[in-house]
Design an enzyme around this catalytic site. Structure first.
Site, PDB file in Angstrom:
ATOM      1  CB  SER A 127       8.456 -12.967   2.556  1.00 42.93           C
ATOM      2  OG  SER A 127       9.664 -12.543   1.964  1.00 42.93           O
TER       3      SER A 127
ATOM      4  CE1 TYR B 197       8.315  -9.057   6.073  1.00 38.42           C
ATOM      5  CE2 TYR B 197       9.953 -10.301   4.850  1.00 38.42           C
ATOM      6  CZ  TYR B 197       8.710  -9.710   4.922  1.00 38.42           C
ATOM      7  OH  TYR B 197       7.861  -9.757   3.846  1.00 38.42           O
TER       8      TYR B 197
HETATM    9  N1  LIG Z   1       6.313  -5.659  -0.738  1.00 38.64           N
HETATM   10  C1  LIG Z   1       7.105  -6.701  -0.960  1.00 38.64           C
HETATM   11  O1  LIG Z   1       8.065  -6.637  -1.753  1.00 38.64           O
HETATM   12  C2  LIG Z   1       6.814  -8.008  -0.266  1.00 38.64           C
HETATM   13  C3  LIG Z   1       7.620  -9.107  -0.562  1.00 38.64           C
HETATM   14  C4  LIG Z   1       7.355 -10.328   0.041  1.00 38.64           C
HETATM   15  C5  LIG Z   1       6.291 -10.428   0.934  1.00 38.64           C
HETATM   16  N2  LIG Z   1       5.528  -9.334   1.229  1.00 38.64           N
HETATM   17  C6  LIG Z   1       4.437  -9.510   2.174  1.00 38.64           C
HETATM   18  O2  LIG Z   1       3.248  -9.047   1.583  1.00 38.64           O
HETATM   19  C7  LIG Z   1       2.340  -8.592   2.605  1.00 38.64           C
HETATM   20  C8  LIG Z   1       1.868  -7.205   2.265  1.00 38.64           C
HETATM   21  O3  LIG Z   1       3.012  -6.355   2.331  1.00 38.64           O
HETATM   22  P1  LIG Z   1       3.055  -4.910   1.694  1.00 38.64           P
HETATM   23  O4  LIG Z   1       4.236  -4.857   0.823  1.00 38.64           O
HETATM   24  O5  LIG Z   1       1.712  -4.512   1.163  1.00 38.64           O
HETATM   25  O6  LIG Z   1       3.387  -4.082   3.023  1.00 38.64           O
HETATM   26  P2  LIG Z   1       3.013  -2.599   3.403  1.00 38.64           P
HETATM   27  O7  LIG Z   1       2.969  -1.756   2.168  1.00 38.64           O
HETATM   28  O8  LIG Z   1       3.952  -2.176   4.480  1.00 38.64           O
HETATM   29  O9  LIG Z   1       1.552  -2.751   3.979  1.00 38.64           O
HETATM   30  C9  LIG Z   1       1.369  -3.507   5.158  1.00 38.64           C
HETATM   31  C10 LIG Z   1      -0.089  -3.558   5.470  1.00 38.64           C
HETATM   32  O10 LIG Z   1      -0.263  -4.328   6.658  1.00 38.64           O
HETATM   33  C11 LIG Z   1      -1.164  -3.624   7.499  1.00 38.64           C
HETATM   34  N3  LIG Z   1      -0.886  -3.940   8.905  1.00 38.64           N
HETATM   35  C12 LIG Z   1       0.272  -3.840   9.575  1.00 38.64           C
HETATM   36  N4  LIG Z   1       0.113  -4.226  10.852  1.00 38.64           N
HETATM   37  C13 LIG Z   1      -1.177  -4.580  10.998  1.00 38.64           C
HETATM   38  C14 LIG Z   1      -1.958  -5.083  12.081  1.00 38.64           C
HETATM   39  N5  LIG Z   1      -1.424  -5.305  13.288  1.00 38.64           N
HETATM   40  N6  LIG Z   1      -3.266  -5.338  11.843  1.00 38.64           N
HETATM   41  C15 LIG Z   1      -3.813  -5.135  10.630  1.00 38.64           C
HETATM   42  N7  LIG Z   1      -3.128  -4.674   9.566  1.00 38.64           N
HETATM   43  C16 LIG Z   1      -1.825  -4.399   9.749  1.00 38.64           C
HETATM   44  C17 LIG Z   1      -0.910  -2.162   7.202  1.00 38.64           C
HETATM   45  O11 LIG Z   1      -2.013  -1.418   7.578  1.00 38.64           O
HETATM   46  P3  LIG Z   1      -1.833   0.144   7.990  1.00 38.64           P
HETATM   47  O12 LIG Z   1      -1.389   0.833   6.754  1.00 38.64           O
HETATM   48  O13 LIG Z   1      -3.181   0.504   8.450  1.00 38.64           O
HETATM   49  O14 LIG Z   1      -0.781   0.160   9.047  1.00 38.64           O
HETATM   50  C18 LIG Z   1      -0.714  -2.190   5.696  1.00 38.64           C
HETATM   51  O15 LIG Z   1      -1.955  -2.148   5.040  1.00 38.64           O
HETATM   52  C19 LIG Z   1       3.128  -8.668   3.924  1.00 38.64           C
HETATM   53  O16 LIG Z   1       2.794  -9.856   4.611  1.00 38.64           O
HETATM   54  C20 LIG Z   1       4.578  -8.715   3.453  1.00 38.64           C
HETATM   55  O17 LIG Z   1       5.417  -9.343   4.400  1.00 38.64           O
HETATM   56  C21 LIG Z   1       5.769  -8.141   0.648  1.00 38.64           C
END
Ligand SMILES: NC(=O)c1ccc[n+]([C@@H]2O[C@H](COP(=O)([O-])OP(=O)(O)OC[C@H]3O[C@@H](n4cnc5c(N)ncnc54)[C@H](OP(=O)(O)O)[C@@H]3O)[C@@H](O)[C@H]2O)c1
Length: 172
Positions: free
Chosen positions: A81, A96
Protein backbone atom coordinates in the site's frame (compact mmCIF):
# COMPACT_ATOMS: atom_id res chain seq x y z
CA UNK A 1 -0.93 -16.49 6.32
CA UNK A 2 -0.11 -16.62 10.02
CA UNK A 3 -0.36 -20.38 10.51
CA UNK A 4 2.92 -22.05 9.54
CA UNK A 5 1.40 -25.54 9.62
CA UNK A 6 -1.38 -24.50 7.26
CA UNK A 7 1.12 -22.86 4.88
CA UNK A 8 3.40 -25.92 4.95
CA UNK A 9 0.43 -28.20 4.26
CA UNK A 10 -0.56 -26.17 1.21
CA UNK A 11 3.03 -26.19 -0.06
CA UNK A 12 3.16 -29.98 0.36
CA UNK A 13 -0.18 -30.41 -1.45
CA UNK A 14 0.95 -28.19 -4.35
CA UNK A 15 4.23 -30.03 -4.58
CA UNK A 16 2.60 -33.42 -4.87
CA UNK A 17 -0.12 -32.24 -7.29
CA UNK A 18 1.79 -29.85 -9.58
CA UNK A 19 5.50 -29.96 -8.69
CA UNK A 20 5.92 -26.24 -9.23
CA UNK A 21 4.36 -22.82 -8.66
CA UNK A 22 4.45 -20.02 -11.25
CA UNK A 23 2.79 -17.15 -9.39
CA UNK A 24 2.48 -16.31 -5.71
CA UNK A 25 0.25 -13.35 -4.81
CA UNK A 26 0.41 -12.36 -1.15
CA UNK A 27 -2.83 -10.39 -0.90
CA UNK A 28 -4.18 -10.86 2.62
CA UNK A 29 -3.89 -7.75 4.75
CA UNK A 30 -5.52 -6.41 7.89
CA UNK A 31 -5.78 -3.56 10.37
CA UNK A 32 -6.09 -0.25 8.58
CA UNK A 33 -5.85 1.39 12.00
CA UNK A 34 -7.23 4.88 11.45
CA UNK A 35 -8.25 5.07 15.13
CA UNK A 36 -4.73 5.28 16.58
CA UNK A 37 -1.45 7.17 16.30
CA UNK A 38 2.19 6.19 16.75
CA UNK A 39 2.35 7.78 20.20
CA UNK A 40 -0.62 5.85 21.60
CA UNK A 41 -0.76 2.75 19.37
CA UNK A 42 -1.69 -0.51 21.03
CA UNK A 43 1.44 -2.57 20.45
CA UNK A 44 -0.52 -5.82 20.44
CA UNK A 45 -2.36 -4.38 17.45
CA UNK A 46 0.93 -3.40 15.82
CA UNK A 47 2.22 -6.92 16.39
CA UNK A 48 -0.94 -8.39 14.86
CA UNK A 49 -0.53 -6.22 11.76
CA UNK A 50 3.10 -7.22 11.43
CA UNK A 51 2.23 -10.92 11.86
CA UNK A 52 -0.24 -10.86 8.96
CA UNK A 53 0.93 -8.08 6.66
CA UNK A 54 4.70 -8.60 6.91
CA UNK A 55 5.51 -12.02 8.34
CA UNK A 56 2.60 -13.66 6.48
CA UNK A 57 4.06 -12.91 3.04
CA UNK A 58 7.54 -13.69 4.38
CA UNK A 59 6.36 -17.13 5.56
CA UNK A 60 4.59 -17.74 2.25
CA UNK A 61 7.69 -16.87 0.23
CA UNK A 62 9.91 -19.12 2.31
CA UNK A 63 7.49 -22.03 2.04
CA UNK A 64 6.78 -21.69 -1.68
CA UNK A 65 10.19 -20.66 -3.02
CA UNK A 66 11.34 -24.24 -3.64
CA UNK A 67 8.28 -24.69 -5.89
CA UNK A 68 8.65 -21.27 -7.54
CA UNK A 69 12.26 -22.14 -8.38
CA UNK A 70 10.85 -24.98 -10.50
CA UNK A 71 8.96 -22.49 -12.69
CA UNK A 72 10.36 -21.03 -15.90
CA UNK A 73 8.87 -17.63 -15.06
CA UNK A 74 8.30 -17.36 -11.32
CA UNK A 75 6.53 -14.24 -10.11
CA UNK A 76 5.92 -13.04 -6.56
CA UNK A 77 3.52 -10.16 -5.98
CA UNK A 78 3.34 -8.63 -2.52
CA UNK A 79 0.18 -6.56 -2.20
CA UNK A 80 1.36 -3.52 -0.30
CA UNK A 81 0.00 0.00 0.00
CA UNK A 82 1.14 3.53 -0.58
CA UNK A 83 0.46 3.91 3.16
CA UNK A 84 3.76 2.04 3.54
CA UNK A 85 5.68 4.58 1.46
CA UNK A 86 8.26 6.31 3.65
CA UNK A 87 8.41 9.16 1.13
CA UNK A 88 4.79 10.19 1.73
CA UNK A 89 4.18 8.76 5.21
CA UNK A 90 1.89 10.82 7.41
CA UNK A 91 0.68 10.35 10.98
CA UNK A 92 -2.19 7.93 10.37
CA UNK A 93 -2.55 4.13 10.45
CA UNK A 94 0.69 3.41 12.36
CA UNK A 95 0.35 -0.38 12.60
CA UNK A 96 -0.72 -0.78 8.98
CA UNK A 97 1.81 1.70 7.57
CA UNK A 98 4.73 0.17 9.49
CA UNK A 99 3.76 -3.33 8.42
CA UNK A 100 3.56 -2.31 4.75
CA UNK A 101 6.86 -0.39 4.88
CA UNK A 102 8.44 -3.55 6.27
CA UNK A 103 6.75 -5.60 3.54
CA UNK A 104 8.31 -3.27 0.98
CA UNK A 105 11.73 -3.79 2.58
CA UNK A 106 11.25 -7.55 2.46
CA UNK A 107 10.28 -7.26 -1.21
CA UNK A 108 13.56 -5.45 -1.96
CA UNK A 109 15.62 -7.99 0.00
CA UNK A 110 14.08 -11.03 -1.66
CA UNK A 111 14.19 -9.50 -5.15
CA UNK A 112 17.90 -8.76 -4.75
CA UNK A 113 18.59 -12.25 -3.44
CA UNK A 114 16.75 -13.84 -6.37
CA UNK A 115 18.09 -11.44 -9.03
CA UNK A 116 19.98 -14.13 -10.92
CA UNK A 117 17.16 -16.71 -10.84
CA UNK A 118 14.67 -14.99 -13.16
CA UNK A 119 12.07 -14.89 -10.38
CA UNK A 120 10.58 -11.39 -10.28
CA UNK A 121 9.50 -10.04 -6.89
CA UNK A 122 7.53 -6.80 -6.75
CA UNK A 123 5.29 -4.87 -4.39
CA UNK A 124 2.15 -3.23 -5.69
CA UNK A 125 -0.43 -0.83 -4.33
CA UNK A 126 -3.92 -1.51 -5.70
CA UNK A 127 -5.06 2.04 -4.95
CA UNK A 128 -8.11 2.84 -2.87
CA UNK A 129 -10.43 -0.08 -3.62
CA UNK A 130 -14.06 -0.53 -2.56
CA UNK A 131 -13.53 -3.73 -0.57
CA UNK A 132 -14.41 -4.47 3.04
CA UNK A 133 -11.18 -2.71 4.06
CA UNK A 134 -11.47 0.19 1.62
CA UNK A 135 -15.20 0.81 2.04
CA UNK A 136 -17.54 2.63 -0.31
CA UNK A 137 -16.13 5.21 -2.69
CA UNK A 138 -13.00 3.35 -3.74
CA UNK A 139 -12.29 2.11 -7.24
CA UNK A 140 -13.87 -1.16 -8.43
CA UNK A 141 -12.11 -4.36 -7.33
CA UNK A 142 -11.20 -5.23 -10.94
CA UNK A 143 -9.26 -1.96 -11.24
CA UNK A 144 -7.30 -2.68 -8.06
CA UNK A 145 -6.69 -6.27 -9.14
CA UNK A 146 -5.31 -5.08 -12.50
CA UNK A 147 -2.09 -3.95 -10.79
CA UNK A 148 -1.67 -7.42 -9.31
CA UNK A 149 -2.30 -9.14 -12.65
CA UNK A 150 0.21 -6.78 -14.30
CA UNK A 151 2.96 -7.72 -11.81
CA UNK A 152 2.06 -11.42 -11.89
CA UNK A 153 2.39 -11.64 -15.67
CA UNK A 154 5.49 -9.53 -16.35
CA UNK A 155 7.74 -10.84 -19.09
CA UNK A 156 11.23 -12.02 -18.21
CA UNK A 157 13.00 -8.76 -19.08
CA UNK A 158 10.80 -6.71 -16.73
CA UNK A 159 11.65 -5.14 -13.37
CA UNK A 160 12.11 -6.81 -10.03
CA UNK A 161 12.33 -5.24 -6.59
CA UNK A 162 9.96 -2.41 -7.52
CA UNK A 163 6.87 -0.76 -6.03
CA UNK A 164 4.09 -0.05 -8.53
CA UNK A 165 0.51 1.05 -8.92
CA UNK A 166 -1.24 0.73 -12.29
CA UNK A 167 2.09 -0.39 -13.75
CA UNK A 168 3.85 2.84 -12.78
CA UNK A 169 6.57 3.17 -10.10
CA UNK A 170 5.65 4.57 -6.70
CA UNK A 171 8.14 6.30 -4.39
CA UNK A 172 9.40 4.13 -1.55
N1 LIG B 1 -8.87 -1.72 -0.10
C1 LIG B 1 -7.98 -0.76 -0.28
O1 LIG B 1 -8.32 0.42 -0.51
C2 LIG B 1 -6.51 -1.10 -0.24
C3 LIG B 1 -5.59 -0.08 -0.49
C4 LIG B 1 -4.23 -0.37 -0.49
C5 LIG B 1 -3.82 -1.68 -0.24
N2 LIG B 1 -4.73 -2.65 0.03
C6 LIG B 1 -4.23 -3.99 0.29
O2 LIG B 1 -4.87 -4.90 -0.57
C7 LIG B 1 -4.93 -6.20 0.04
C8 LIG B 1 -6.35 -6.70 -0.01
O3 LIG B 1 -7.12 -5.83 0.82
P1 LIG B 1 -8.70 -5.76 0.76
O4 LIG B 1 -9.06 -4.35 0.56
O5 LIG B 1 -9.26 -6.82 -0.14
O6 LIG B 1 -9.00 -6.13 2.29
P2 LIG B 1 -10.25 -6.85 2.93
O7 LIG B 1 -11.48 -6.52 2.14
O8 LIG B 1 -10.26 -6.51 4.38
O9 LIG B 1 -9.90 -8.38 2.73
C9 LIG B 1 -8.77 -8.90 3.39
C10 LIG B 1 -8.61 -10.34 3.01
O10 LIG B 1 -7.47 -10.86 3.68
C11 LIG B 1 -7.82 -12.12 4.22
N3 LIG B 1 -7.03 -12.39 5.43
C12 LIG B 1 -6.88 -11.64 6.53
N4 LIG B 1 -6.07 -12.24 7.41
C13 LIG B 1 -5.68 -13.40 6.85
C14 LIG B 1 -4.83 -14.47 7.26
N5 LIG B 1 -4.19 -14.44 8.44
N6 LIG B 1 -4.67 -15.51 6.41
C15 LIG B 1 -5.29 -15.54 5.22
N7 LIG B 1 -6.10 -14.56 4.77
C16 LIG B 1 -6.30 -13.51 5.58
C17 LIG B 1 -9.30 -12.00 4.55
O11 LIG B 1 -9.86 -13.26 4.63
P3 LIG B 1 -11.17 -13.51 5.55
O12 LIG B 1 -12.25 -12.71 4.93
O13 LIG B 1 -11.34 -14.97 5.47
O14 LIG B 1 -10.81 -12.99 6.91
C18 LIG B 1 -9.81 -11.20 3.36
O15 LIG B 1 -10.08 -12.06 2.28
C19 LIG B 1 -4.39 -6.01 1.47
O16 LIG B 1 -3.04 -6.41 1.52
C20 LIG B 1 -4.52 -4.51 1.69
O17 LIG B 1 -3.59 -4.04 2.65
C21 LIG B 1 -6.06 -2.39 0.03
Amino acid sequence: MTDQNSIDQLAADLKSEFGRLDILVNNAGILYDTWQSASNANLDTVQEALATNTLGPWRMCQAFLPLIRQSKAGRIVNVSSEAGSLASMGASTPAYSTSKAALNAFTRLLAAELQSTGILVNAICPGWVATEMGGAGGRPVADGAASIVWAATLSNDRPTGGFFRDGKPLPW
